[in-house]
Design a protein around this motif. Structure first.
Motif, PDB file in Angstrom:
ATOM      1  N   SER A 235      49.033  -5.840  18.859  1.00 40.27           N
ATOM      2  CA  SER A 235      49.917  -6.638  19.705  1.00 40.27           C
ATOM      3  C   SER A 235      49.424  -8.070  19.809  1.00 40.27           C
ATOM      4  O   SER A 235      50.217  -9.022  19.778  1.00 40.27           O
ATOM      5  N   MET A 236      48.115  -8.258  19.914  1.00 41.26           N
ATOM      6  CA  MET A 236      47.541  -9.588  20.056  1.00 41.26           C
ATOM      7  C   MET A 236      47.524 -10.357  18.747  1.00 41.26           C
ATOM      8  O   MET A 236      47.766 -11.565  18.720  1.00 41.26           O
ATOM      9  N   GLN A 237      47.252  -9.683  17.633  1.00 41.38           N
ATOM     10  CA  GLN A 237      47.000 -10.371  16.373  1.00 41.38           C
ATOM     11  C   GLN A 237      48.191 -10.382  15.412  1.00 41.38           C
ATOM     12  O   GLN A 237      48.313 -11.293  14.605  1.00 41.38           O
ATOM     13  N   CYS A 238      49.048  -9.385  15.470  1.00 43.50           N
ATOM     14  CA  CYS A 238      50.039  -9.193  14.402  1.00 43.50           C
ATOM     15  C   CYS A 238      51.487  -9.113  14.864  1.00 43.50           C
ATOM     16  O   CYS A 238      52.407  -9.374  14.081  1.00 43.50           O
ATOM     17  N   GLN A 239      51.704  -8.717  16.116  1.00 46.16           N
ATOM     18  CA  GLN A 239      53.047  -8.344  16.560  1.00 46.16           C
ATOM     19  C   GLN A 239      54.035  -9.499  16.534  1.00 46.16           C
ATOM     20  O   GLN A 239      55.223  -9.305  16.280  1.00 46.16           O
ATOM     21  N   THR A 240      53.573 -10.736  16.794  1.00 43.38           N
ATOM     22  CA  THR A 240      54.500 -11.863  16.852  1.00 43.38           C
ATOM     23  C   THR A 240      55.240 -12.068  15.544  1.00 43.38           C
ATOM     24  O   THR A 240      56.388 -12.533  15.541  1.00 43.38           O
ATOM     25  N   CYS A 241      54.615 -11.733  14.429  1.00 41.56           N
ATOM     26  CA  CYS A 241      55.277 -11.876  13.129  1.00 41.56           C
ATOM     27  C   CYS A 241      55.875 -10.556  12.640  1.00 41.56           C
ATOM     28  O   CYS A 241      57.039 -10.501  12.229  1.00 41.56           O
ATOM     29  N   HIS A 242      55.091  -9.493  12.677  1.00 44.90           N
ATOM     30  CA  HIS A 242      55.533  -8.217  12.107  1.00 44.90           C
ATOM     31  C   HIS A 242      56.304  -7.348  13.097  1.00 44.90           C
ATOM     32  O   HIS A 242      56.792  -6.280  12.701  1.00 44.90           O
ATOM     33  N   GLN A 243      56.395  -7.805  14.359  1.00 47.62           N
ATOM     34  CA  GLN A 243      57.209  -7.174  15.395  1.00 47.62           C
ATOM     35  C   GLN A 243      56.636  -5.835  15.888  1.00 47.62           C
ATOM     36  O   GLN A 243      55.828  -5.203  15.221  1.00 47.62           O
ATOM     37  N   LEU A 244      57.063  -5.453  17.070  1.00 44.88           N
ATOM     38  CA  LEU A 244      56.563  -4.242  17.708  1.00 44.88           C
ATOM     39  C   LEU A 244      56.891  -2.998  16.898  1.00 44.88           C
ATOM     40  O   LEU A 244      56.106  -2.045  16.835  1.00 44.88           O
ATOM     41  N   ASN A 245      58.050  -3.004  16.239  1.00 48.36           N
ATOM     42  CA  ASN A 245      58.464  -1.831  15.462  1.00 48.36           C
ATOM     43  C   ASN A 245      57.947  -1.845  14.029  1.00 48.36           C
ATOM     44  O   ASN A 245      58.272  -0.957  13.242  1.00 48.36           O
ATOM     45  N   GLY A 246      57.155  -2.848  13.676  1.00 55.05           N
ATOM     46  CA  GLY A 246      56.574  -2.911  12.335  1.00 55.05           C
ATOM     47  C   GLY A 246      57.558  -3.267  11.238  1.00 55.05           C
ATOM     48  O   GLY A 246      57.201  -3.234  10.062  1.00 55.05           O
ATOM     49  N   GLU A 247      58.775  -3.639  11.611  1.00 52.88           N
ATOM     50  CA  GLU A 247      59.802  -3.911  10.603  1.00 52.88           C
ATOM     51  C   GLU A 247      59.849  -5.373  10.178  1.00 52.88           C
ATOM     52  O   GLU A 247      60.630  -5.742   9.297  1.00 52.88           O
ATOM     53  N   GLY A 248      59.019  -6.221  10.777  1.00 53.50           N
ATOM     54  CA  GLY A 248      58.988  -7.625  10.411  1.00 53.50           C
ATOM     55  C   GLY A 248      60.316  -8.310  10.693  1.00 53.50           C
ATOM     56  O   GLY A 248      61.133  -7.820  11.478  1.00 53.50           O
ATOM     57  N   LEU A 249      60.527  -9.452  10.053  1.00 55.68           N
ATOM     58  CA  LEU A 249      61.790 -10.184  10.169  1.00 55.68           C
ATOM     59  C   LEU A 249      62.294 -10.487   8.776  1.00 55.68           C
ATOM     60  O   LEU A 249      61.623 -11.167   7.996  1.00 55.68           O
ATOM     61  N   LYS A 250      63.465  -9.957   8.455  1.00 56.52           N
ATOM     62  CA  LYS A 250      64.021 -10.121   7.116  1.00 56.52           C
ATOM     63  C   LYS A 250      64.157 -11.603   6.771  1.00 56.52           C
ATOM     64  O   LYS A 250      64.750 -12.371   7.509  1.00 56.52           O
ATOM     65  N   GLY A 251      63.572 -11.986   5.656  1.00 58.37           N
ATOM     66  CA  GLY A 251      63.636 -13.368   5.219  1.00 58.37           C
ATOM     67  C   GLY A 251      62.566 -14.253   5.812  1.00 58.37           C
ATOM     68  O   GLY A 251      62.506 -15.442   5.517  1.00 58.37           O
ATOM     69  N   ALA A 252      61.706 -13.691   6.667  1.00 55.45           N
ATOM     70  CA  ALA A 252      60.658 -14.498   7.294  1.00 55.45           C
ATOM     71  C   ALA A 252      59.279 -13.849   7.183  1.00 55.45           C
ATOM     72  O   ALA A 252      58.351 -14.426   6.636  1.00 55.45           O
ATOM     73  N   PHE A 253      59.155 -12.619   7.702  1.00 59.37           N
ATOM     74  CA  PHE A 253      57.869 -11.922   7.692  1.00 59.37           C
ATOM     75  C   PHE A 253      58.079 -10.490   7.199  1.00 59.37           C
ATOM     76  O   PHE A 253      59.014  -9.814   7.643  1.00 59.37           O
ATOM     77  N   PRO A 254      57.240 -10.006   6.297  1.00 60.98           N
ATOM     78  CA  PRO A 254      57.447  -8.704   5.658  1.00 60.98           C
ATOM     79  C   PRO A 254      57.223  -7.534   6.611  1.00 60.98           C
ATOM     80  O   PRO A 254      56.467  -7.646   7.578  1.00 60.98           O
ATOM     81  N   PRO A 255      57.861  -6.395   6.329  1.00 55.74           N
ATOM     82  CA  PRO A 255      57.665  -5.196   7.167  1.00 55.74           C
ATOM     83  C   PRO A 255      56.351  -4.499   6.824  1.00 55.74           C
ATOM     84  O   PRO A 255      55.868  -4.552   5.687  1.00 55.74           O
ATOM     85  N   LEU A 256      55.787  -3.852   7.817  1.00 57.71           N
ATOM     86  CA  LEU A 256      54.608  -3.001   7.607  1.00 57.71           C
ATOM     87  C   LEU A 256      55.018  -1.537   7.574  1.00 57.71           C
ATOM     88  O   LEU A 256      54.290  -0.697   7.049  1.00 57.71           O
ATOM     89  N   LYS A 257      56.167  -1.258   8.118  1.00 53.15           N
ATOM     90  CA  LYS A 257      56.708   0.095   8.099  1.00 53.15           C
ATOM     91  C   LYS A 257      57.089   0.464   6.661  1.00 53.15           C
ATOM     92  O   LYS A 257      57.904  -0.190   6.034  1.00 53.15           O
ATOM     93  N   GLY A 258      56.442   1.488   6.144  1.00 55.39           N
ATOM     94  CA  GLY A 258      56.716   1.930   4.780  1.00 55.39           C
ATOM     95  C   GLY A 258      56.152   1.016   3.717  1.00 55.39           C
ATOM     96  O   GLY A 258      56.452   1.188   2.528  1.00 55.39           O
ATOM     97  N   SER A 259      55.323   0.053   4.088  1.00 56.28           N
ATOM     98  CA  SER A 259      54.751  -0.886   3.115  1.00 56.28           C
ATOM     99  C   SER A 259      53.753  -0.178   2.199  1.00 56.28           C
ATOM    100  O   SER A 259      52.831   0.496   2.679  1.00 56.28           O
ATOM    101  N   PRO A 260      53.894  -0.319   0.874  1.00 55.11           N
ATOM    102  CA  PRO A 260      52.935   0.303  -0.041  1.00 55.11           C
ATOM    103  C   PRO A 260      51.526  -0.264   0.111  1.00 55.11           C
ATOM    104  O   PRO A 260      50.546   0.436  -0.161  1.00 55.11           O
ATOM    105  N   VAL A 261      51.428  -1.519   0.553  1.00 59.26           N
ATOM    106  CA  VAL A 261      50.099  -2.113   0.774  1.00 59.26           C
ATOM    107  C   VAL A 261      49.420  -1.429   1.951  1.00 59.26           C
ATOM    108  O   VAL A 261      48.230  -1.105   1.899  1.00 59.26           O
TER     109      VAL A 261
END
Length: 332
Positions: A235-261
């Motif tokens: 929440s402190m380090q990552c949530q502002t970009c990748h969002q609380l649901n881990g889905e990121g923002l389309k066209g801005a920040f990539p999702p972590l949900k289901g990310s192969p990385v």
């Protein structure tokens, strides 16, 4: 009686007394205070762009809603690593001879405190997107948008800084949205707002009225370490970009949900991205070196990636702090 009846003598005497008291009570102590204070050894001076950005910060009224002071109370711990000290403001100078707007401590905290925003949010892309449309990155934000700090272009020119705006938040009609010089200067100022480290961290005053964290889970009885709460660290380090649901923002920040990385059995690339940042995908903004900038410990990185690898339907093996430490050493 002659003195009282002589208005010239009376007013001249009153003026002389006023001038004497002003010099003794206000001017001399202020000069002594200025000469007897200095910045912390690790404090960095503002660059020319950051100084210009400070003027943009003032002209757009940011000081009306944002403070730059971490008070010595537990509720302010989220804004900085320690309470603010007089030395944090000793390097601030007058804007010019007539204007004394050096220290923008503020009095209203309608928005978050910005004392340490350069460390909390080092991403240029995030700041630009946040200025263009705050609700695109923080849905509950009440901050007004600043579209006049941007311009639209049909074609990018050399040196243009384009911002990646998620779908539904742009009215550019297919044109490119480019940050103006003032927007970049304002972001330079925000990124420069960082708490300097004390030469001895043991000298830092502790936050007052601190509440002891809950140390055990009632259902399992297991001990919990607040500092290693992966969800809180995310929440402190990552949530502002990748969002609380881990889905990121389309066209801005990539999702972590289901990310192969994120789900890769070998976490080396994920740890490398956290430590050193990432800029390899044109459709997304540049990710800063969160781990390096925040001096995150292996235990903290382990907690963050284990939260990412076990949330939002992700299901990957846990990564131990020892494995993280070994990978960090190999990346140097």
């Amino acid at each position: 009686m002659d003195f009282i009846n002589d208005h010239k003598k009376l007013f001249l005497t009153a003026f002389a007394l006023f001038a004497f008291l002003t010099i003794m009570v206000a001017i001399i102590p202020a000069i002594q205070n200025q000469n007897n204070n200095s910045t912390l050894p690790g404090a960095e001076s503002l660059s020319e762009d950051a100084l210009a950005g400070k003027a943009v910060y003032l002209s757009n009224g940011c000081v009306a809603c944002h403070t730059q002071q971490v008070r010595n109370v537990a509720m302010d711990e989220v804004w900085g690593s320690r309470p603010s000290l007089a030395a944090d403001y000793a390097g601030n100078k007058r804007t010019d001879f007539w204007r004394n707007t050096a220290t923008l401590m503020g009095t209203e905290r309608t928005g978050p405190d910005l004392t340490n925003i350069g460390n909390r949010q080092p991403s240029v892309d995030w700041h630009l997107l946040h200025l263009y449309q705050p609700r695109s990155v923080v849905a509950q934000s009440i901050m007004p948008a600043y579209p006049w700090l941007f311009e639209t272009k049909s074609k990018l020119e050399k040196g243009d800084v384009e911002i990646k705006v998620p779908e539904g938040f742009s009215d550019s009609d297919g044109n490119k949205i480019v940050a103006t010089k003032e927007a970049l200067q304002l972001v330079a100022y925000l990124k420069a707002l960082k708490q300097a480290k004390l030469y001895d961290e043991n000298l830092a005053p502790d936050f007052l009225y601190r509440k002891e964290p809950e140390l055990s889970d009632a259902s399992s009885g297991e001990k919990k370490d607040k500092a290693l709460n992966g969800k809180a660290l995310y929440s402190m380090q990552c949530q502002t970009c990748h969002q609380l649901n881990g889905e990121g923002l389309k066209g801005a920040f990539p999702p972590l949900k289901g990310s192969p990385v994120v789900l890769d059995d070998n976490p080396e690339k994920l740890i490398d991205i956290i430590m050193n940042g990432y800029d390899a995908r044109e459709e997304y903004g540049v990710m800063p070196a969160v781990g390096k900038n925040g001096n995150l410990k292996p235990e903290e990185i382990s907690a963050i990636i284990n939260h990412e690898r076990s949330s939002w339907g992700n299901n990957a093996r846990k990564v131990s702090p020892e494995e993280v430490k070994k990978i960090i050493e190999s990346l140097k």
